[in-house]
Design a protein around this motif. Sequence first.
Motif, PDB file in Angstrom:
ATOM      1  N   ALA A   1       2.520   7.542  28.910  1.00  0.00           N
ATOM      2  CA  ALA A   1       3.714   6.737  28.623  1.00  0.00           C
ATOM      3  C   ALA A   1       3.370   5.386  28.003  1.00  0.00           C
ATOM      4  O   ALA A   1       4.178   4.810  27.275  1.00  0.00           O
ATOM      5  CB  ALA A   1       4.520   6.533  29.894  1.00  0.00           C
ATOM      6  N   SER A   2       2.176   4.889  28.294  1.00  0.00           N
ATOM      7  CA  SER A   2       1.788   3.564  27.789  1.00  0.00           C
ATOM      8  C   SER A   2       0.952   3.647  26.512  1.00  0.00           C
ATOM      9  O   SER A   2       0.199   2.732  26.202  1.00  0.00           O
ATOM     10  CB  SER A   2       1.024   2.792  28.868  1.00  0.00           C
ATOM     11  N   GLY A   3       1.082   4.734  25.784  1.00  0.00           N
ATOM     12  CA  GLY A   3       0.355   4.853  24.527  1.00  0.00           C
ATOM     13  C   GLY A   3      -1.121   5.124  24.725  1.00  0.00           C
ATOM     14  O   GLY A   3      -1.962   4.596  23.999  1.00  0.00           O
ATOM     15  N   ASN A   4      -1.458   5.925  25.732  1.00  0.00           N
ATOM     16  CA  ASN A   4      -2.852   6.279  26.054  1.00  0.00           C
ATOM     17  C   ASN A   4      -3.695   5.068  26.435  1.00  0.00           C
ATOM     18  O   ASN A   4      -4.833   4.912  25.998  1.00  0.00           O
ATOM     19  CB  ASN A   4      -3.504   7.057  24.913  1.00  0.00           C
ATOM     20  N   ARG A   5      -3.097   4.202  27.253  1.00  0.00           N
ATOM     21  CA  ARG A   5      -3.831   3.052  27.812  1.00  0.00           C
ATOM     22  C   ARG A   5      -3.829   3.195  29.328  1.00  0.00           C
ATOM     23  O   ARG A   5      -2.823   3.513  29.938  1.00  0.00           O
ATOM     24  CB  ARG A   5      -3.151   1.735  27.408  1.00  0.00           C
ATOM     25  N   TRP A   6      -4.973   2.940  29.939  1.00  0.00           N
ATOM     26  CA  TRP A   6      -5.075   3.026  31.401  1.00  0.00           C
ATOM     27  C   TRP A   6      -4.490   1.782  32.050  1.00  0.00           C
ATOM     28  O   TRP A   6      -4.503   0.695  31.472  1.00  0.00           O
ATOM     29  CB  TRP A   6      -6.529   3.203  31.833  1.00  0.00           C
ATOM     30  N   THR A   7      -4.031   1.944  33.264  1.00  0.00           N
ATOM     31  CA  THR A   7      -3.494   0.853  34.064  1.00  0.00           C
ATOM     32  C   THR A   7      -4.586  -0.187  34.323  1.00  0.00           C
ATOM     33  O   THR A   7      -5.697   0.166  34.718  1.00  0.00           O
ATOM     34  CB  THR A   7      -2.968   1.407  35.402  1.00  0.00           C
ATOM     35  N   ASN A   8      -4.267  -1.484  34.091  1.00  0.00           N
ATOM     36  CA  ASN A   8      -5.209  -2.564  34.380  1.00  0.00           C
ATOM     37  C   ASN A   8      -5.144  -2.985  35.845  1.00  0.00           C
ATOM     38  O   ASN A   8      -6.153  -3.293  36.460  1.00  0.00           O
ATOM     39  CB  ASN A   8      -4.903  -3.819  33.549  1.00  0.00           C
ATOM     40  N   PHE A   9      -3.916  -3.051  36.355  1.00  0.00           N
ATOM     41  CA  PHE A   9      -3.673  -3.471  37.731  1.00  0.00           C
ATOM     42  C   PHE A   9      -2.791  -2.430  38.402  1.00  0.00           C
ATOM     43  O   PHE A   9      -1.785  -2.013  37.841  1.00  0.00           O
ATOM     44  CB  PHE A   9      -2.986  -4.841  37.787  1.00  0.00           C
ATOM     45  N   LEU A  10      -3.176  -2.046  39.619  1.00  0.00           N
ATOM     46  CA  LEU A  10      -2.458  -1.018  40.356  1.00  0.00           C
ATOM     47  C   LEU A  10      -2.121  -1.555  41.740  1.00  0.00           C
ATOM     48  O   LEU A  10      -3.009  -2.004  42.466  1.00  0.00           O
ATOM     49  CB  LEU A  10      -3.334   0.236  40.468  1.00  0.00           C
ATOM     50  N   ALA A  11      -0.844  -1.499  42.106  1.00  0.00           N
ATOM     51  CA  ALA A  11      -0.402  -1.959  43.421  1.00  0.00           C
ATOM     52  C   ALA A  11       0.017  -0.758  44.258  1.00  0.00           C
ATOM     53  O   ALA A  11       0.849   0.044  43.833  1.00  0.00           O
ATOM     54  CB  ALA A  11       0.766  -2.930  43.274  1.00  0.00           C
ATOM     55  N   VAL A  12      -0.590  -0.623  45.435  1.00  0.00           N
ATOM     56  CA  VAL A  12      -0.257   0.451  46.379  1.00  0.00           C
ATOM     57  C   VAL A  12      -0.091  -0.157  47.769  1.00  0.00           C
ATOM     58  O   VAL A  12      -0.526  -1.279  48.028  1.00  0.00           O
ATOM     59  CB  VAL A  12      -1.346   1.547  46.421  1.00  0.00           C
ATOM     60  N   ASP A  13       0.533   0.585  48.677  1.00  0.00           N
ATOM     61  CA  ASP A  13       0.663   0.163  50.068  1.00  0.00           C
ATOM     62  C   ASP A  13      -0.495   0.700  50.895  1.00  0.00           C
ATOM     63  O   ASP A  13      -0.973   1.813  50.651  1.00  0.00           O
ATOM     64  CB  ASP A  13       1.960   0.701  50.675  1.00  0.00           C
TER      65      ASP A  13
END
Length: 79
Positions: free
Chosen positions: A55-67
């Motif tokens: 969805a982001s144009g084949n870019r990986w997530t830089n920051f990921l927030a999880v519980d």
Amino acid sequence: MQPSSCPNRGESRPMNDANKSLVLQNYFRDDPNENLSCVDNSANLENMLDVCYKASGNRWTNFLAVDFYKVCRLFMQLW
């Protein structure tokens, strides 16, 4: 946390805007559930990262927030 969906906040730029280098992903329930955090933060999360990558144009997530990331890490060490 909807499978096969990577929603974008209304005030944010489009996910596939390559002019911005930040790809922030929030991945947690509306109502935090510590008992399900290890399930949420494993295969389900991996699948969602793949969906958002596309969805982001084949870019990986830089920051990921999880519980409850520390709870799951402890669980995995005991496993």
